[in-house]
Design a protein around this motif. Structure first.
Motif, PDB file in Angstrom:
ATOM      1  N   VAL A 158      -5.624 -46.963 -17.216  1.00 26.36           N
ATOM      2  CA  VAL A 158      -4.489 -46.951 -18.193  1.00 26.36           C
ATOM      3  C   VAL A 158      -3.295 -47.650 -18.059  1.00 26.36           C
ATOM      4  O   VAL A 158      -2.780 -48.250 -18.714  1.00 26.36           O
ATOM      5  CB  VAL A 158      -4.142 -45.426 -18.456  1.00 26.36           C
ATOM      6  CG1 VAL A 158      -2.966 -45.194 -19.223  1.00 26.36           C
ATOM      7  CG2 VAL A 158      -5.360 -44.600 -18.719  1.00 26.36           C
ATOM      8  N   ILE A 159      -3.143 -47.635 -16.528  1.00 31.57           N
ATOM      9  CA  ILE A 159      -2.046 -48.579 -16.183  1.00 31.57           C
ATOM     10  C   ILE A 159      -2.207 -50.022 -16.353  1.00 31.57           C
ATOM     11  O   ILE A 159      -1.296 -50.657 -16.954  1.00 31.57           O
ATOM     12  CB  ILE A 159      -1.922 -48.368 -14.690  1.00 31.57           C
ATOM     13  CG1 ILE A 159      -1.138 -46.796 -14.356  1.00 31.57           C
ATOM     14  CG2 ILE A 159      -0.725 -49.235 -14.059  1.00 31.57           C
ATOM     15  CD1 ILE A 159      -1.306 -46.372 -13.177  1.00 31.57           C
ATOM     16  N   ALA A 160      -3.471 -50.206 -16.104  1.00 32.76           N
ATOM     17  CA  ALA A 160      -3.831 -51.846 -16.412  1.00 32.76           C
ATOM     18  C   ALA A 160      -3.614 -52.043 -17.745  1.00 32.76           C
ATOM     19  O   ALA A 160      -2.972 -53.299 -18.075  1.00 32.76           O
ATOM     20  CB  ALA A 160      -5.004 -51.970 -15.837  1.00 32.76           C
ATOM     21  N   PHE A 161      -3.809 -51.141 -18.785  1.00 24.88           N
ATOM     22  CA  PHE A 161      -3.667 -51.453 -20.315  1.00 24.88           C
ATOM     23  C   PHE A 161      -2.433 -51.858 -20.421  1.00 24.88           C
ATOM     24  O   PHE A 161      -2.086 -52.783 -21.033  1.00 24.88           O
ATOM     25  CB  PHE A 161      -4.324 -50.302 -20.780  1.00 24.88           C
ATOM     26  CG  PHE A 161      -3.950 -50.230 -22.480  1.00 24.88           C
ATOM     27  CD1 PHE A 161      -4.556 -51.297 -23.344  1.00 24.88           C
ATOM     28  CD2 PHE A 161      -3.039 -49.726 -22.692  1.00 24.88           C
ATOM     29  CE1 PHE A 161      -4.210 -51.337 -24.743  1.00 24.88           C
ATOM     30  CE2 PHE A 161      -2.414 -49.484 -24.197  1.00 24.88           C
ATOM     31  CZ  PHE A 161      -3.342 -50.419 -25.122  1.00 24.88           C
ATOM     32  N   HIS A 162      -1.546 -50.773 -20.174  1.00 28.34           N
ATOM     33  CA  HIS A 162       0.011 -51.127 -20.155  1.00 28.34           C
ATOM     34  C   HIS A 162       0.566 -52.285 -19.584  1.00 28.34           C
ATOM     35  O   HIS A 162       1.498 -52.992 -20.336  1.00 28.34           O
ATOM     36  CB  HIS A 162       0.667 -49.631 -20.146  1.00 28.34           C
ATOM     37  CG  HIS A 162       0.326 -48.792 -20.947  1.00 28.34           C
ATOM     38  ND1 HIS A 162       0.892 -48.589 -22.258  1.00 28.34           N
ATOM     39  CD2 HIS A 162      -0.557 -47.526 -20.698  1.00 28.34           C
ATOM     40  CE1 HIS A 162       0.261 -47.479 -22.867  1.00 28.34           C
ATOM     41  NE2 HIS A 162      -0.205 -46.751 -21.912  1.00 28.34           N
TER      42      HIS A 162
ATOM     43  N   ALA B  17     -10.194 -38.094 -27.452  1.00 23.77           N
ATOM     44  CA  ALA B  17     -11.316 -37.691 -26.657  1.00 23.77           C
ATOM     45  C   ALA B  17     -12.345 -37.940 -27.196  1.00 23.77           C
ATOM     46  O   ALA B  17     -13.671 -37.758 -26.969  1.00 23.77           O
ATOM     47  CB  ALA B  17     -11.103 -36.005 -26.818  1.00 23.77           C
ATOM     48  N   GLY B  18     -12.816 -38.600 -28.849  1.00 27.12           N
ATOM     49  CA  GLY B  18     -13.816 -38.669 -29.497  1.00 27.12           C
ATOM     50  C   GLY B  18     -14.472 -39.959 -29.018  1.00 27.12           C
ATOM     51  O   GLY B  18     -15.683 -40.489 -29.364  1.00 27.12           O
ATOM     52  N   ASP B  19     -13.785 -40.803 -28.263  1.00 24.76           N
ATOM     53  CA  ASP B  19     -14.495 -42.088 -27.952  1.00 24.76           C
ATOM     54  C   ASP B  19     -15.489 -41.943 -26.663  1.00 24.76           C
ATOM     55  O   ASP B  19     -14.969 -41.082 -25.797  1.00 24.76           O
ATOM     56  CB  ASP B  19     -13.139 -43.058 -27.459  1.00 24.76           C
ATOM     57  CG  ASP B  19     -12.117 -43.212 -28.675  1.00 24.76           C
ATOM     58  OD1 ASP B  19     -12.633 -43.061 -29.784  1.00 24.76           O
ATOM     59  OD2 ASP B  19     -10.896 -43.649 -28.404  1.00 24.76           O
ATOM     60  N   THR B  20     -16.063 -43.059 -26.666  1.00 31.32           N
ATOM     61  CA  THR B  20     -17.152 -43.057 -25.456  1.00 31.32           C
ATOM     62  C   THR B  20     -17.052 -44.741 -24.961  1.00 31.32           C
ATOM     63  O   THR B  20     -16.830 -45.316 -25.556  1.00 31.32           O
ATOM     64  CB  THR B  20     -18.529 -42.404 -25.901  1.00 31.32           C
ATOM     65  OG1 THR B  20     -18.687 -43.011 -26.884  1.00 31.32           O
ATOM     66  CG2 THR B  20     -18.577 -41.118 -26.230  1.00 31.32           C
TER      67      THR B  20
ATOM     68  N   PHE C 273      -5.810 -37.272 -24.499  1.00 29.31           N
ATOM     69  CA  PHE C 273      -4.582 -38.018 -25.215  1.00 29.31           C
ATOM     70  C   PHE C 273      -4.840 -39.467 -25.125  1.00 29.31           C
ATOM     71  O   PHE C 273      -5.184 -40.088 -24.011  1.00 29.31           O
ATOM     72  CB  PHE C 273      -3.164 -37.600 -24.736  1.00 29.31           C
ATOM     73  CG  PHE C 273      -3.013 -36.228 -24.710  1.00 29.31           C
ATOM     74  CD1 PHE C 273      -2.654 -35.612 -25.946  1.00 29.31           C
ATOM     75  CD2 PHE C 273      -2.886 -35.446 -23.302  1.00 29.31           C
ATOM     76  CE1 PHE C 273      -2.213 -34.108 -25.853  1.00 29.31           C
ATOM     77  CE2 PHE C 273      -2.741 -34.027 -23.674  1.00 29.31           C
ATOM     78  CZ  PHE C 273      -2.415 -33.515 -24.721  1.00 29.31           C
ATOM     79  N   PRO C 274      -4.848 -40.361 -26.235  1.00 29.76           N
ATOM     80  CA  PRO C 274      -4.727 -41.854 -26.313  1.00 29.76           C
ATOM     81  C   PRO C 274      -3.641 -42.398 -25.530  1.00 29.76           C
ATOM     82  O   PRO C 274      -2.701 -43.084 -26.051  1.00 29.76           O
ATOM     83  CB  PRO C 274      -4.928 -42.029 -27.763  1.00 29.76           C
ATOM     84  CG  PRO C 274      -4.071 -40.906 -28.270  1.00 29.76           C
ATOM     85  CD  PRO C 274      -4.344 -39.732 -27.579  1.00 29.76           C
ATOM     86  N   LEU C 275      -3.695 -42.571 -24.142  1.00 29.70           N
ATOM     87  CA  LEU C 275      -2.824 -43.119 -23.516  1.00 29.70           C
ATOM     88  C   LEU C 275      -3.089 -44.658 -23.318  1.00 29.70           C
ATOM     89  O   LEU C 275      -2.050 -45.299 -22.923  1.00 29.70           O
ATOM     90  CB  LEU C 275      -2.689 -42.336 -22.060  1.00 29.70           C
ATOM     91  CG  LEU C 275      -2.493 -40.874 -21.894  1.00 29.70           C
ATOM     92  CD1 LEU C 275      -2.250 -40.490 -20.469  1.00 29.70           C
ATOM     93  CD2 LEU C 275      -1.179 -40.538 -22.510  1.00 29.70           C
ATOM     94  N   GLY C 276      -4.030 -45.127 -23.877  1.00 32.00           N
ATOM     95  CA  GLY C 276      -4.341 -46.509 -23.756  1.00 32.00           C
ATOM     96  C   GLY C 276      -5.347 -46.868 -25.022  1.00 32.00           C
ATOM     97  O   GLY C 276      -5.455 -46.003 -25.677  1.00 32.00           O
ATOM     98  N   ARG C 277      -5.623 -48.118 -25.058  1.00 32.71           N
ATOM     99  CA  ARG C 277      -6.493 -48.356 -26.286  1.00 32.71           C
ATOM    100  C   ARG C 277      -7.802 -47.816 -26.255  1.00 32.71           C
ATOM    101  O   ARG C 277      -8.628 -47.581 -27.397  1.00 32.71           O
ATOM    102  CB  ARG C 277      -6.737 -49.919 -26.334  1.00 32.71           C
ATOM    103  CG  ARG C 277      -7.507 -50.529 -27.570  1.00 32.71           C
ATOM    104  CD  ARG C 277      -7.454 -51.996 -27.699  1.00 32.71           C
ATOM    105  NE  ARG C 277      -6.299 -52.381 -27.676  1.00 32.71           N
ATOM    106  CZ  ARG C 277      -5.935 -53.998 -27.656  1.00 32.71           C
ATOM    107  NH1 ARG C 277      -6.975 -54.548 -27.439  1.00 32.71           N
ATOM    108  NH2 ARG C 277      -4.747 -54.557 -27.617  1.00 32.71           N
ATOM    109  N   GLY C 278      -8.239 -47.024 -25.117  1.00 35.30           N
ATOM    110  CA  GLY C 278      -9.497 -46.241 -25.114  1.00 35.30           C
ATOM    111  C   GLY C 278      -9.332 -45.189 -26.309  1.00 35.30           C
ATOM    112  O   GLY C 278     -10.593 -44.795 -26.611  1.00 35.30           O
TER     113      GLY C 278
ATOM    114  N   GLY D 112      -5.015 -40.274 -15.449  1.00 36.22           N
ATOM    115  CA  GLY D 112      -6.469 -40.451 -16.066  1.00 36.22           C
ATOM    116  C   GLY D 112      -7.193 -39.099 -16.532  1.00 36.22           C
ATOM    117  O   GLY D 112      -7.811 -39.326 -17.584  1.00 36.22           O
ATOM    118  N   LEU D 113      -6.586 -37.993 -15.891  1.00 39.57           N
ATOM    119  CA  LEU D 113      -7.070 -36.725 -16.415  1.00 39.57           C
ATOM    120  C   LEU D 113      -6.341 -36.711 -17.788  1.00 39.57           C
ATOM    121  O   LEU D 113      -7.052 -36.106 -18.908  1.00 39.57           O
ATOM    122  CB  LEU D 113      -6.723 -35.633 -15.547  1.00 39.57           C
ATOM    123  CG  LEU D 113      -6.938 -34.185 -16.136  1.00 39.57           C
ATOM    124  CD1 LEU D 113      -8.518 -34.188 -16.291  1.00 39.57           C
ATOM    125  CD2 LEU D 113      -6.868 -33.345 -15.006  1.00 39.57           C
TER     126      LEU D 113
END
Length: 319
Positions: free
Chosen positions: A265-269, A315-318, A307-312, A301-302
């Motif tokens: 997440v940090i790397a994304f931002h 919760a529905g994403d895999t 919550f969508p903290l990055g582009r991932g 990370g938890l």
């Protein structure tokens, strides 16, 4: 950059010799084992990039065989287990690359294979008795700690008596053995992750191919991991005896997994804000030097699980 052609002839032979050398070096120079454990299998997989799948696996097997033979003839068989484990991980990375696996899938498979193979070799060394193998491993770890810190008993630090030093060493030994399963998991997880990144980086630089996607900043582990994490927290708080130990070790191991997700997440931002590379690495170093920094990244990370903290995404994403 267009992909480079597959190596042939002398180039292929030199690459195979380099792989065998990587497998053998830690047996010749044990101080290098720690570094090569984090990069040797990944480098071997990158050196064999471009080979046909069957040829690449045969190449790894040949390199393992050559390294084991050299170890038996020149070093009395020293480093045999390391050679086998590294060759197994290199072969797995090659197979995962040829099957176009994602980075997370290759990572989890590598951790599982390393854990099973380690358990197999430990049990094999104890005549097939898993309990005896675990006791032998705990005894080896305990003796290693005592030999490393026992010297302080003869020259205790200022303000401490030899008896106090011995008590501290005994307490450290007890805590380490209590968390040994979690420590082993984190060790295997770190080895698999580091070699995966090394293989990905070198294949990109040498062959111009993108493998083990998506980019790390888009990584996201399965949402279902949160339930073992919650159960581990409850066991750690309220469990007694063996149940508490299981909770403590699950909490430690899964905390390391969520730390990696927090770093993604940090790397994304950082990528989104185009932070220069040297500032990123400086931040990661500072983060790793502070326990509350690592804890904060794991918490991030938890939270990314829900919550969508990055582009991932949510919760529905895999991945």
């Amino acid at each position: 950059m267009p992909p480079r052609p597959a190596p042939r002839g002398l180039d292929a032979g030199l690459r195979l010799a380099a792989v065998a050398g990587v497998f053998l070096v830690p047996a010749v120079a044990p101080p290098l084992a720690g570094v090569l454990q984090l990069a040797g299998a990944g480098a071997a997989a990158a050196w064999l990039e471009g080979w046909r799948p069957a040829a690449a696996i045969r190449g790894v097997m040949a390199a393992v065989g050559a390294a084991l033979l050299a170890s038996a003839l020149l070093l009395g068989g020293r480093g045999g287990l390391w050679i086998l484990e590294t060759g197994l991980l290199a072969g797995l990375l090659l197979r995962a690359r040829h099957l176009a696996w994602s980075g997370p899938r290759a990572l989890w498979t590598a951790v599982l294979v390393l854990a099973v193979s380690l358990a197999f070799f430990l049990a094999l060394g104890s005549g097939g008795d898993a309990g005896q193998a675990w006791e032998a491993l705990c005894g080896e770890v305990g003796r290693g700690l005592e030999s490393s810190f026992g010297v302080l008993s003869n020259r205790p630090p200022p303000g401490l008596t030899p008896e106090e030093v011995q008590a501290e060493v005994a307490a450290l030994r007890a805590r380490t053995l209590h968390f040994l399963p979690g420590i082993l998991f984190l060790s295997l997880f770190t080895v698999a992750l580091a070699n995966l990144f090394v293989a990905r980086l070198l294949i990109h630089r040498w062959a111009g191919r993108e493998v083990f996607g998506p980019a790390f900043r888009l990584w996201r582990f399965p949402e279902a991991l949160v339930w073992p994490f919650i159960a581990a927290g409850l066991l750690s708080l309220y469990g007694r005896g063996g149940a508490g130990a299981v909770g403590d070790n699950l909490l430690l191991g899964l905390g390391g997994v969520y730390l990696v997700q927090g770093l993604s997440v940090i790397a994304f931002h950082m990528e989104r804000r185009r932070v220069p590379g040297y500032l990123r690495w400086g931040f990661y170093v500072l983060l790793s030097l502070q326990w509350y920094g690592l804890l904060s990244a794991a918490a991030l990370g938890l939270l990314h699980t829900w919550f969508p903290l990055g582009r991932g995404g949510g919760a529905g994403d895999t991945t």
